[in-house]
Design a protein around this motif. Sequence first.
Motif, short mmCIF file in Angstrom:
data_model
loop_
_atom_site.label_atom_id
_atom_site.label_comp_id
_atom_site.label_asym_id
_atom_site.label_seq_id
_atom_site.Cartn_x
_atom_site.Cartn_y
_atom_site.Cartn_z
N LEU A 281 0.85 -1.19 0.00
CA LEU A 281 0.00 0.00 0.00
C LEU A 281 0.88 1.23 0.00
CD1 LEU A 281 -1.01 -2.07 2.57
CD2 LEU A 281 -3.07 -0.75 2.19
N TRP A 282 0.49 2.25 -0.78
CA TRP A 282 1.22 3.50 -0.76
C TRP A 282 0.37 4.63 -1.33
CZ3 TRP A 282 2.15 -0.33 -4.32
CH2 TRP A 282 2.14 0.00 -5.68
N ARG A 283 0.80 5.84 -1.10
CA ARG A 283 0.15 7.04 -1.64
C ARG A 283 1.00 7.56 -2.78
NH1 ARG A 283 -4.46 10.03 -1.88
NH2 ARG A 283 -4.90 9.54 0.30
N GLU A 284 0.33 7.88 -3.90
CA GLU A 284 1.03 8.43 -5.06
C GLU A 284 0.23 9.62 -5.56
OE1 GLU A 284 1.65 6.61 -9.37
OE2 GLU A 284 2.94 5.63 -7.88
N ALA A 285 0.77 10.83 -5.35
CA ALA A 285 0.02 12.05 -5.68
C ALA A 285 -1.32 11.99 -4.96
CB ALA A 285 -0.12 12.21 -7.18
N SER A 286 -2.43 12.04 -5.70
CA SER A 286 -3.75 12.05 -5.06
C SER A 286 -4.35 10.66 -4.96
CB SER A 286 -4.70 12.96 -5.85
OG SER A 286 -4.88 12.46 -7.17
N SER A 287 -3.60 9.63 -5.31
CA SER A 287 -4.15 8.28 -5.34
C SER A 287 -3.68 7.43 -4.17
CB SER A 287 -3.77 7.58 -6.65
OG SER A 287 -4.38 8.20 -7.76
N PHE A 288 -4.58 6.62 -3.66
CA PHE A 288 -4.27 5.58 -2.69
C PHE A 288 -4.17 4.28 -3.48
CE2 PHE A 288 -5.84 2.47 0.61
CZ PHE A 288 -4.73 2.56 1.43
N ILE A 289 -3.02 3.61 -3.41
CA ILE A 289 -2.76 2.46 -4.28
C ILE A 289 -2.53 1.20 -3.45
CG2 ILE A 289 -1.26 1.54 -6.08
CD1 ILE A 289 -0.65 4.40 -6.91
N LEU A 290 -3.17 0.12 -3.89
CA LEU A 290 -3.00 -1.18 -3.27
C LEU A 290 -2.57 -2.16 -4.36
CD1 LEU A 290 -6.05 0.09 -2.38
CD2 LEU A 290 -5.72 -1.60 -0.57
N GLU A 291 -1.60 -3.00 -4.04
CA GLU A 291 -1.10 -3.97 -5.01
C GLU A 291 -1.00 -5.34 -4.36
OE1 GLU A 291 2.46 -3.26 -7.74
OE2 GLU A 291 3.27 -4.65 -6.25
N VAL A 292 -1.61 -6.33 -5.00
CA VAL A 292 -1.53 -7.71 -4.52
C VAL A 292 -0.69 -8.51 -5.51
CG1 VAL A 292 -2.84 -9.82 -4.05
CG2 VAL A 292 -3.74 -7.61 -3.31
N THR A 293 0.30 -9.22 -5.00
CA THR A 293 1.13 -10.09 -5.83
C THR A 293 1.03 -11.52 -5.31
OG1 THR A 293 3.10 -9.67 -4.48
CG2 THR A 293 2.76 -8.26 -6.38
N ASP A 294 1.10 -12.47 -6.25
CA ASP A 294 1.08 -13.88 -5.86
C ASP A 294 1.77 -14.69 -6.95
OD1 ASP A 294 -0.83 -14.62 -7.95
OD2 ASP A 294 -2.41 -13.77 -6.71
N GLY A 295 1.81 -16.00 -6.77
CA GLY A 295 2.50 -16.87 -7.70
C GLY A 295 1.62 -17.45 -8.78
N GLY A 296 0.37 -16.99 -8.88
CA GLY A 296 -0.55 -17.53 -9.88
C GLY A 296 -0.42 -16.83 -11.22
N HIS A 297 -1.09 -17.39 -12.21
CA HIS A 297 -1.07 -16.82 -13.57
C HIS A 297 -2.50 -16.62 -14.06
CE1 HIS A 297 -0.06 -15.99 -17.69
NE2 HIS A 297 -0.72 -17.06 -18.12
N LEU A 298 -2.81 -15.42 -14.54
CA LEU A 298 -4.12 -15.12 -15.10
C LEU A 298 -4.06 -15.34 -16.61
CD1 LEU A 298 -4.79 -11.86 -13.05
CD2 LEU A 298 -5.95 -14.05 -12.76
N SER A 299 -4.69 -16.39 -17.07
CA SER A 299 -4.55 -16.78 -18.48
C SER A 299 -5.43 -15.97 -19.42
CB SER A 299 -4.86 -18.27 -18.64
OG SER A 299 -6.18 -18.55 -18.20
N ASP A 300 -6.48 -15.34 -18.90
CA ASP A 300 -7.42 -14.59 -19.74
C ASP A 300 -6.98 -13.13 -19.83
OD1 ASP A 300 -9.50 -13.42 -21.07
OD2 ASP A 300 -11.05 -13.93 -19.61
N PRO A 301 -6.56 -12.64 -21.00
CA PRO A 301 -6.12 -11.24 -21.10
C PRO A 301 -7.25 -10.24 -20.92
CG PRO A 301 -6.25 -12.21 -23.28
CD PRO A 301 -6.47 -13.33 -22.30
N LEU A 302 -8.50 -10.72 -20.97
CA LEU A 302 -9.65 -9.83 -20.83
C LEU A 302 -10.25 -9.90 -19.43
CD1 LEU A 302 -11.39 -10.66 -24.23
CD2 LEU A 302 -9.79 -8.81 -23.74
N VAL A 303 -9.58 -10.56 -18.51
CA VAL A 303 -10.14 -10.74 -17.18
C VAL A 303 -10.46 -9.38 -16.55
CG1 VAL A 303 -7.86 -10.78 -16.04
CG2 VAL A 303 -9.83 -11.90 -14.95
N GLY A 304 -11.65 -9.26 -15.99
CA GLY A 304 -12.07 -8.03 -15.33
C GLY A 304 -12.68 -7.00 -16.25
#
Length: 309
Positions: free
Chosen positions: A240-263
């Motif tokens: 988690l961090w603040r960048e300019a006016s944004s609050f940013i959250l980043e989740v990392t893991d060992g998995g792979h998202l195979s669908d390029p259109l996910v979300g």
Amino acid sequence: MPDQLLHFATFYAGDVAFLSNVIPFLTESLAAHEAVLVMAPKPHVELIERWFNGTSDRFTYLDMEDHGRNPARMISATQRFAQSHGEERIRVVGEPIWAGRSPAQIREGLRHEACINLILSDVAATCLCVYDSERLDSAVLDVADCNHSHIESDRGPIANSRFVDPLDFLDRPDPLPEPPATASVIEFHHRDLSGLRRSVEQRAVLDGVSPERVRDVLLAVTEVAANTLDHSGGPGVLRLWREASSFILEVTDGGHLSDPLVGRRAPAIDAVRGRGLWIVNQLSDLLQIDTNAHGSVVRMHFDAPRSVV
């Protein structure tokens, strides 16, 4: 016209050129009795409105600086507009990238253009995407050029020899910038989600995130963390961090998202799974994903109050 997506780009320098490129396209829509969706920054929306002076009730306008802060939501807006007009062919003017967009927003805007070619491929729509050749970086214009099968010119649509297959474009390595060294780091495991939520809530409040937005933040991070535990087996790491006016959250893991259109693709009403990252796109002001054989990064940006489109 074939009953499928036609996706053009056009490049302009100044308001006069903007109108010169867009007005003939919109005038054609009136002659063909097609409904039109205009998605552009407010100054350009107002230019088009003044030109037609309220003479067409078939035009729908969306201010991109509001509704398009997260480019991924533009596809859903277009899908809903198309569905509301049944089998009728529609026209769309879109300006997904403009001077003042952040590098993160530009990255997602360019990926959005490739996704349009896949998600809307069976939609009866003629889309014209406009780019400011005077104020946008030439590298951005070069990449934008690759995502359109045709370029609109003074001589009409021209086949684009630089067009790149959208799956190939989305498969290109495009790593996200590293988080700052000052980012808070939290490792989480199964049964840790309640503790993770408490930590995120405390940090968000300290960073001045409004109570309404804190609720969005907590729902979004829960969806992403749950995906990590369900699909990658965990553990996951949250930064988690603040960048300019944004609050940013980043989740990392060992998995792979195979669908390029996910979300980006709206789930079916009766879908049991596959809603998580789509929900996060509706909640956040920007969602970025980087995935490869070594793992996945999901980065969520929250800034101005959420706009629902």
